[in-house]
Design an enzyme around this catalytic site. Structure first.
Site, short mmCIF file in Angstrom:
data_model
loop_
_atom_site.label_atom_id
_atom_site.label_comp_id
_atom_site.label_asym_id
_atom_site.label_seq_id
_atom_site.Cartn_x
_atom_site.Cartn_y
_atom_site.Cartn_z
N TYR A 52 0.80 -1.24 0.00
CA TYR A 52 0.00 0.00 0.00
C TYR A 52 0.83 1.29 0.00
CZ TYR A 52 -4.46 -2.35 -0.04
OH TYR A 52 -5.54 -3.10 -0.44
N GLU A 75 -8.72 -7.18 3.96
CA GLU A 75 -7.92 -8.22 3.29
C GLU A 75 -7.21 -9.10 4.33
OE1 GLU A 75 -5.76 -5.74 0.47
OE2 GLU A 75 -7.65 -5.25 -0.52
N ARG A 97 -2.67 -14.87 -12.57
CA ARG A 97 -3.96 -14.77 -13.26
C ARG A 97 -5.05 -15.37 -12.38
NH1 ARG A 97 -1.01 -12.31 -16.06
NH2 ARG A 97 -0.63 -12.45 -18.30
N ASN A 98 -6.30 -14.99 -12.66
CA ASN A 98 -7.45 -15.58 -11.96
C ASN A 98 -8.14 -16.56 -12.90
OD1 ASN A 98 -7.94 -12.26 -10.92
ND2 ASN A 98 -7.28 -13.89 -9.56
N GLY A 156 -17.00 -17.82 -20.58
CA GLY A 156 -17.80 -17.30 -19.46
C GLY A 156 -18.67 -18.37 -18.84
N PRO A 176 -17.92 -20.19 -14.42
CA PRO A 176 -18.55 -20.08 -13.09
C PRO A 176 -20.00 -20.54 -13.07
CG PRO A 176 -18.29 -17.90 -14.09
CD PRO A 176 -17.63 -18.87 -15.01
C1 LIG Z 1 -12.34 -13.31 -11.95
C2 LIG Z 1 -11.75 -13.88 -13.22
C3 LIG Z 1 -12.05 -15.17 -13.59
C4 LIG Z 1 -11.53 -15.69 -14.77
N1 LIG Z 1 -11.87 -16.96 -15.14
C5 LIG Z 1 -11.40 -17.48 -16.29
C6 LIG Z 1 -11.77 -18.80 -16.70
O1 LIG Z 1 -12.51 -19.51 -16.03
N2 LIG Z 1 -11.25 -19.26 -17.87
C7 LIG Z 1 -10.43 -18.50 -18.66
O2 LIG Z 1 -9.99 -18.99 -19.70
N3 LIG Z 1 -10.09 -17.25 -18.29
C8 LIG Z 1 -10.54 -16.72 -17.12
N4 LIG Z 1 -10.17 -15.46 -16.75
C9 LIG Z 1 -9.21 -14.71 -17.59
C10 LIG Z 1 -7.78 -15.09 -17.21
O3 LIG Z 1 -7.48 -14.58 -15.92
C11 LIG Z 1 -6.73 -14.50 -18.18
O4 LIG Z 1 -6.94 -13.12 -18.29
C12 LIG Z 1 -6.79 -15.18 -19.54
O5 LIG Z 1 -6.49 -16.56 -19.43
C13 LIG Z 1 -5.78 -14.53 -20.49
O6 LIG Z 1 -4.50 -14.60 -19.91
P1 LIG Z 1 -3.21 -14.84 -20.78
O7 LIG Z 1 -2.01 -14.69 -19.91
O8 LIG Z 1 -3.31 -16.07 -21.59
O9 LIG Z 1 -3.26 -13.64 -21.80
P2 LIG Z 1 -2.55 -12.23 -21.66
O10 LIG Z 1 -1.09 -12.38 -21.89
O11 LIG Z 1 -2.99 -11.60 -20.41
O12 LIG Z 1 -3.19 -11.52 -22.91
C14 LIG Z 1 -4.61 -11.36 -23.02
C15 LIG Z 1 -4.95 -10.82 -24.39
O13 LIG Z 1 -4.38 -9.55 -24.56
C16 LIG Z 1 -3.53 -9.54 -25.68
N5 LIG Z 1 -2.29 -8.80 -25.31
C17 LIG Z 1 -1.29 -9.23 -24.48
N6 LIG Z 1 -0.34 -8.30 -24.35
C18 LIG Z 1 -0.75 -7.25 -25.11
C19 LIG Z 1 -0.18 -6.00 -25.41
N7 LIG Z 1 0.97 -5.64 -24.89
N8 LIG Z 1 -0.90 -5.20 -26.24
C20 LIG Z 1 -2.07 -5.56 -26.76
N9 LIG Z 1 -2.64 -6.75 -26.53
C21 LIG Z 1 -1.98 -7.58 -25.72
C22 LIG Z 1 -3.21 -10.99 -26.00
O14 LIG Z 1 -3.00 -11.19 -27.38
C23 LIG Z 1 -4.41 -11.69 -25.52
O15 LIG Z 1 -5.39 -11.78 -26.51
C24 LIG Z 1 -10.66 -14.92 -15.57
C25 LIG Z 1 -10.33 -13.63 -15.16
C26 LIG Z 1 -10.86 -13.11 -14.00
C27 LIG Z 1 -10.50 -11.71 -13.59
C1 HEM Z 2 -6.52 2.39 -1.78
C2 HEM Z 2 -5.81 1.66 -2.62
C3 HEM Z 2 -6.33 0.87 -3.79
C4 HEM Z 2 -7.47 1.02 -4.53
C5 HEM Z 2 -8.56 2.06 -4.40
C6 HEM Z 2 -7.45 -0.02 -5.53
C7 HEM Z 2 -8.44 -0.22 -6.48
C8 HEM Z 2 -8.48 -1.25 -7.38
C9 HEM Z 2 -9.53 -1.48 -8.35
C10 HEM Z 2 -10.75 -0.61 -8.53
C11 HEM Z 2 -9.23 -2.59 -9.02
C12 HEM Z 2 -10.06 -3.22 -10.14
C13 HEM Z 2 -11.02 -4.23 -9.54
C14 HEM Z 2 -11.74 -5.03 -10.62
O1 HEM Z 2 -11.39 -4.95 -11.76
O2 HEM Z 2 -12.63 -5.79 -10.30
C15 HEM Z 2 -8.00 -3.08 -8.51
C16 HEM Z 2 -7.37 -4.20 -8.98
C17 HEM Z 2 -6.08 -4.53 -8.64
N1 HEM Z 2 -5.32 -3.94 -7.66
FE1 HEM Z 2 -5.83 -2.40 -6.48
N2 HEM Z 2 -6.33 -0.77 -5.37
C18 HEM Z 2 -5.61 -0.26 -4.32
C19 HEM Z 2 -4.41 -0.74 -3.84
C20 HEM Z 2 -3.67 -1.73 -4.44
C21 HEM Z 2 -2.36 -2.18 -3.99
C22 HEM Z 2 -1.60 -1.65 -2.80
C23 HEM Z 2 -1.96 -3.15 -4.85
C24 HEM Z 2 -0.67 -3.92 -4.85
C25 HEM Z 2 0.41 -3.50 -5.45
C26 HEM Z 2 -3.03 -3.34 -5.83
C27 HEM Z 2 -3.03 -4.28 -6.83
C28 HEM Z 2 -4.10 -4.56 -7.65
C29 HEM Z 2 -4.08 -5.60 -8.67
C30 HEM Z 2 -2.90 -6.52 -8.99
C31 HEM Z 2 -5.33 -5.58 -9.30
C32 HEM Z 2 -5.80 -6.45 -10.47
C33 HEM Z 2 -5.20 -5.86 -11.71
C34 HEM Z 2 -5.55 -6.57 -13.01
O3 HEM Z 2 -6.69 -7.01 -13.19
O4 HEM Z 2 -4.66 -6.63 -13.84
N3 HEM Z 2 -4.04 -2.47 -5.54
N4 HEM Z 2 -7.55 -2.27 -7.49
#
Ligand SMILES: Cc1cc2nc3c(=O)[nH]c(=O)nc-3n(C[C@H](O)[C@H](O)[C@H](O)COP(=O)(O)OP(=O)(O)OC[C@H]3O[C@@H](n4cnc5c(N)ncnc54)[C@H](O)[C@@H]3O)c2cc1C
Ligand code: HEM
Length: 392
Positions: free
Chosen positions: A95, A138, A205-206, A270, A273
């Site tokens: 933070y 958290e 990743r999630n 999608g 879940p």
């Molecule tokens: C809550 C949640 C649940 C999820 N559940 C699932 C699930 O059940 N199944 C599932 O398959 N996925 C799920 N996802 C999505 C998953 O987390 C990943 O985002 C997904 O697998 C893509 O990751 P990746 O590393 O393969 O692609 P990434 O490397 O993250 O790239 C994603 C896309 O962006 C493009 N890209 C990458 N880098 C760049 C760049 N520099 N500029 C422009 N474009 C770029 C890539 O070509 C690709 O098409 C979930 C995500 C969340 C947040």
């Molecule tokens: C007061 C402080 C913070 C606020 C208001 C904030 C807010 C948010 C919000 C709005 C999202 C998007 C949620 C969603 O997409 O569902 C997010 C995602 C995230 N936050 Fe924070 N955040 C804070 C602090 C931090 C800190 C300290 C970290 C750690 C370095 C962090 C790391 C991340 C990461 C890794 C994600 C997911 C990014 C992604 O999807 O690529 N955040 N946060």
């Protein structure tokens, strides 16, 4: 604690944030990712590139400034942030890094004339107030998760015990703890955090858990993204016997108990879940409509499994819609899912609990259709497979 004057200053910056919020957070991310390598693995680079993550943060900062006098006005937002943070293992020590970069970005983007020391101090206090709320929430989840049966703290090693293709582009991965212990129960709709090394770099990743809780193992189902780092690594390189690191399940897009008709709507991957939601809802006897949209038969995952459930459960109706369908595909509609079509498939009363997830365009259209069709907003639930975005 914020002083009255600091509150006023924070509220007065809302119009500035409304016009410059995104530039501010883009600047903030660039500085943070360049100067603090320890937080880099937490952030998905693709989300930065698309602007979705900076937009999500800008939105939350703005909402916060607007609601500084009554944080309960933030609604679902804190829960969404906390769940995402927990699934990626954000820690209290991160933070101050985020706070310092955010204040620096405010100063640099607004310029010294607007961002005076007093303005910066007010935002510093406001950030700390929000950070304290998030850190405490958290920490409490980390502690509860570690103490629960089958729970753990941080990353835990899981062995891949089975890899099963579900369609041309989606594969399921069955994971058991390497230590042979139990796993914490998850609610239908929750997701895990995955930590992997790809080409020498840590990535997180999630992935939604695509099967109901069984206490022993987890299943995730991943779509192979053509340019994706982690999904390609999982599909192409990870083999049965390999070990992956998981963070415990998290997420608030979960099936709520109820007796109203249930409608599960998914597009593409999608579907993940909605599968455990379906499994959990079937024994309750409620009426269920399972709607799935796919580009074509080749990429339609889990069709046989859903068809088998339909055959065995009278209360379950399935509706399939393909962008492009062949004569023998046995679908209920073709093309993009229209409002009219959805209207024919929903319960006539519209008094249903609806959960949906899919690609962004699909989600926008489904949300709009549900509103037009008269499903009460409070009964409509959705999640994003990436940073949350407005669906307006
Ligand atoms: C809550 C949640 C649940 C999820 N559940 C699932 C699930 O059940 N199944 C599932 O398959 N996925 C799920 N996802 C999505 C998953 O987390 C990943 O985002 C997904 O697998 C893509 O990751 P990746 O590393 O393969 O692609 P990434 O490397 O993250 O790239 C994603 C896309 O962006 C493009 N890209 C990458 N880098 C760049 C760049 N520099 N500029 C422009 N474009 C770029 C890539 O070509 C690709 O098409 C979930 C995500 C969340 C947040
Ligand atoms: C007061 C402080 C913070 C606020 C208001 C904030 C807010 C948010 C919000 C709005 C999202 C998007 C949620 C969603 O997409 O569902 C997010 C995602 C995230 N936050 Fe924070 N955040 C804070 C602090 C931090 C800190 C300290 C970290 C750690 C370095 C962090 C790391 C991340 C990461 C890794 C994600 C997911 C990014 C992604 O999807 O690529 N955040 N946060």
């Amino acid at each position: 604690m914020l002083t009255e004057r600091q509150r006023e200053i924070v509220k007065a910056t809302v119009p500035l944030l409304e016009t410059g919020g995104e530039a501010l957070t883009t600047h903030f991310y660039q500085t943070m990712l360049a100067e603090y390598p320890e937080v880099r693995p937490l952030f998905n680079q693709a989300h930065q590139q698309s602007g979705a993550q900076p937009r999500a943060l800008a939105h939350s900062v703005l909402m916060y400034a607007k609601n500084i006098d009554r944080l309960e006005g933030l609604g679902n937002l804190p829960a969404q942030i906390i769940n995402k943070h927990v699934a990626l293992q954000v820690q209290a020590e991160h933070y101050p890094i985020v706070g310092a970069c955010l204040l620096r970005a405010i100063r640099e983007v607004l310029g010294a004339e607007i961002a005076t020391d007093e303005v910066i101090a007010a935002w510093g206090a406001a950030y700390q107030q929000l950070a304290d709320i998030l850190i405490a929430a958290e920490r409490s989840i980390y502690e509860q998760t570690a103490a629960a049966e089958g729970g753990w703290r941080g990353a835990r090693d899981f062995k891949l015990v089975k890899k099963e293709a579900e369609s041309a582009e989606i594969t399921s991965f069955y994971l058991e703890p390497a230590d042979g212990g139990a796993v914490i129960a998850h609610q239908p709709g929750q997701y895990i955090g995955l930590r992997v090394m790809v080409d020498g770099l840590e990535q997180r990743r999630n992935y939604s858990l695509s099967a109901a809780s069984n206490g022993k193992s987890y299943r995730i189902s991943v779509k192979r993204e053509a340019g994706g780092k982690v999904s390609r690594y999982l599909h192409d390189q990870v083999q049965v016997g390999d070990v992956l690191q998981l963070f415990a399940p998290s997420g608030h897009f979960t099936l709520q108990e109820g007796s109203k008709p249930l409608v599960l709507i998914s597009g593409g991957v999608g579907i993940t879940p909605t599968l455990p939601m379906l499994q959990a809802a079937l024994p309750t006897g409620r009426e269920i409509t399972f709607i799935h949209c796919a580009r074509d038969r080749g990429v339609h995952a889990f069709r046989e499994k859903i068809d088998a459930l339909v055959a065995a459960n009278e209360q379950l109706t399935r509706r399939y819609c393909y962008d492009q369908a062949g004569d023998s595909d046995g679908v209920d509609a073709q093309g993009l899912l229209s409002t009219d079509q959805l209207g024919q498939w929903l319960p006539a009363s519209r008094d249903a609990d609806v959960y949906f997830l899919g690609p962004r365009g699909f989600m926008r259209s489904v949300k709009q259709s549900l509103r037009e069709l008269g499903v009460p907003d409070a009964q409509v639930h959705y999640e994003f497979f990436g940073p949350a975005e407005a669906l307006a």
